[in-house]
Design a protein around this motif. Structure first.
Motif, PDB file in Angstrom:
ATOM      1  N   LEU A   1       0.826  -1.205   0.000  1.00  0.00           N
ATOM      2  CA  LEU A   1       0.000   0.000   0.000  1.00  0.00           C
ATOM      3  C   LEU A   1       0.865   1.261   0.000  1.00  0.00           C
ATOM      4  O   LEU A   1       0.516   2.259  -0.653  1.00  0.00           O
ATOM      5  CB  LEU A   1      -0.923  -0.002   1.221  1.00  0.00           C
ATOM      6  CG  LEU A   1      -1.851   1.211   1.357  1.00  0.00           C
ATOM      7  CD1 LEU A   1      -2.818   1.281   0.180  1.00  0.00           C
ATOM      8  CD2 LEU A   1      -2.629   1.142   2.672  1.00  0.00           C
TER       9      LEU A   1
ATOM     10  N   GLY B   1      -6.272  -0.471   0.230  1.00  0.00           N
ATOM     11  CA  GLY B   1      -5.558  -0.544  -1.043  1.00  0.00           C
ATOM     12  C   GLY B   1      -6.487  -0.740  -2.217  1.00  0.00           C
ATOM     13  O   GLY B   1      -6.252  -0.205  -3.316  1.00  0.00           O
TER      14      GLY B   1
ATOM     15  N   ARG C   1      -4.950   4.491  -2.634  1.00  0.00           N
ATOM     16  CA  ARG C   1      -4.045   5.002  -1.608  1.00  0.00           C
ATOM     17  C   ARG C   1      -4.617   6.255  -0.955  1.00  0.00           C
ATOM     18  O   ARG C   1      -5.196   7.110  -1.628  1.00  0.00           O
ATOM     19  CB  ARG C   1      -2.673   5.316  -2.194  1.00  0.00           C
ATOM     20  CG  ARG C   1      -1.842   4.083  -2.473  1.00  0.00           C
ATOM     21  CD  ARG C   1      -0.392   4.443  -2.789  1.00  0.00           C
ATOM     22  NE  ARG C   1       0.366   3.212  -2.936  1.00  0.00           N
ATOM     23  CZ  ARG C   1       0.432   2.525  -4.078  1.00  0.00           C
ATOM     24  NH1 ARG C   1      -0.194   2.968  -5.143  1.00  0.00           N
ATOM     25  NH2 ARG C   1       1.119   1.405  -4.138  1.00  0.00           N
TER      26      ARG C   1
ATOM     27  N   TRP D   1      -1.953  10.439   4.951  1.00  0.00           N
ATOM     28  CA  TRP D   1      -1.460   9.193   5.542  1.00  0.00           C
ATOM     29  C   TRP D   1      -1.490   9.193   7.070  1.00  0.00           C
ATOM     30  O   TRP D   1      -1.222   8.175   7.690  1.00  0.00           O
ATOM     31  CB  TRP D   1      -0.033   8.919   5.060  1.00  0.00           C
ATOM     32  CG  TRP D   1       0.008   8.509   3.631  1.00  0.00           C
ATOM     33  CD1 TRP D   1       0.127   9.320   2.548  1.00  0.00           C
ATOM     34  CD2 TRP D   1      -0.105   7.176   3.114  1.00  0.00           C
ATOM     35  NE1 TRP D   1       0.100   8.594   1.380  1.00  0.00           N
ATOM     36  CE2 TRP D   1      -0.036   7.260   1.706  1.00  0.00           C
ATOM     37  CE3 TRP D   1      -0.256   5.919   3.708  1.00  0.00           C
ATOM     38  CZ2 TRP D   1      -0.112   6.146   0.884  1.00  0.00           C
ATOM     39  CZ3 TRP D   1      -0.324   4.803   2.885  1.00  0.00           C
ATOM     40  CH2 TRP D   1      -0.252   4.929   1.499  1.00  0.00           C
TER      41      TRP D   1
END
Length: 353
Positions: free
Chosen positions: A66, A118, A122, A126
């Motif tokens: 990922l 995934g 993406r 994050w």
């Protein structure tokens, strides 16, 4: 990075086949006894645990895939390491124990979770995903601690042993990632399908969900994943499922606690790693059988045994060691004696080695 995505895909396919093979899906955890191991011997113990833990390897592979690039993958794996290292050390020193099989369920679901992320695409940000990885790491560390404590850790130098075990885990983890990279470079020419990466994410989802269902069934039915049950007389021997809190415990004041007494759980948990056999019986056990059990525990054949009543226990006898437990449907003292004899013989064999 194309090579990284491909190597993760290759590694995932290999592990998928391994995990789907009969018997392998349940081959997880730590075996043997750690009571007599020195600090340096905990390094290979940690490596062994990581390399035999297919679910953890799948999680690492799914995160690497990922991430899409080595720098981001390194950051996410570091967060995971920080999480499981923290709870491994704290929980072991504090004597916290949980159902390790339930943790395996969570780890399997974590594989499915990363696969779903995934499959969708993406993340644009994050931070939230890194927080999720940290959470899974914290849970993973609790499971590691429970399995490690089940081996019977010596009190002297416990912190050093736990740290060495954790370093071994990281060595195993880095080795697994290195294998992924090497395989990716060797096999990248054979992976040309444009949808391979998304298909691999789908494979992670499928494997994680199926594994979680299987492990949940084992948890609910009380079946442990480390070995099959054995019989001894009218009793059944299974890997240990009973846990104790050892925080603040010492050596019990006496070997036998009557039906009206509360046995010191922390003291029992404290000596479990010293090789003791902990015997429990229901408070409703007939007086004659209580007397027979007390005679055994306090007599010459009761060395290394402790007994206390458990109000919520159904069967007449339960005996617990650091690795196994005996469950009896009948009041079977001969089976209890044999179980204890075999355990002490195993400990002497380990000491001789």
């Amino acid at each position: 990075m194309t090579a990284l995505r491909r190597c993760a895909a290759v590694f995932a396919v290999m592990l998928a086949g391994l995990a789907s093979a009969p018997g392998v899906a349940l081959a997880h955890g730590i075996g043997g006894s750690a009571a007599d191991l020195d600090v340096w011997e905990f390094l290979p113990l940690g490596i062994e645990h990581m390399l035999l833990g297919w679910d953890h390897l799948l999680f690492i592979g799914s995160v690497v895939l990922l991430a899409g690039e080595l720098g981001r993958a390194a950051k996410l794996i570091t967060v995971f390491v920080l999480g499981h290292s923290t709870t491994l050390i704290i929980a072991t020193l504090a004597g916290w124990q949980i159902n390790a099989l339930a943790v395996d369920v969570v780890i399997a679901l974590s594989v499915a979770f990363v696969g779903i992320v995934g499959w969708i695409g993406r993340p644009q940000r994050w931070t939230w995903f890194g927080t999720a990885v940290l959470g899974f790491g914290l849970i993973h560390g609790l499971g590691l601690s429970t399995r490690l404590q089940a081996l019977g850790l010596p009190e002297d130098g416990m912190l050093a042993r736990v740290i060495a075990f954790n370093i071994g885990i990281e060595i195993g983890q880095l080795s697994a990632i290195a294998v992924m990279v090497v395989l990716g470079k060797l096999l990248t020419r054979f992976i040309t399908w444009t949808h391979a990466e998304r298909a691999t994410h789908g494979g992670f989802v499928a494997i994680g969900v199926v594994a979680a269902l299987v492990l949940t069934t084992l948890t609910l039915t009380g079946v442990n994943n480390d070995a099959r049950a054995e019989t001894l007389g009218s009793c059944t021997i299974t890997p240990r499922a009973t846990t104790y809190s050892a925080a603040g415990g010492g050596h019990p004041a006496k070997p036998f606690y009557g039906p009206s007494e509360n046995y010191p759980e922390t003291d029992f948990g404290h000596v479990l790693g010293d090789g003791y056999v902990l015997v429990h019986y229901p408070t409703t056990l007939p007086d004659t059988q209580v007397a027979e059990l007390k005679k055994l525990i306090t007599g010459p054949d009761g060395a290394g045994m402790l007994a206390g009543a458990a109000p919520d226990q159904d069967g007449p006898l339960r005996a617990v060691t650091a690795q196994q437990q005996l469950e009896c449907d009948e009041f079977d003292l001969p089976a209890l004696r044999e179980f204890t004899k075999n355990w002490h013989a195993e400990l002497q064999g380990n000491n001789a080695n």
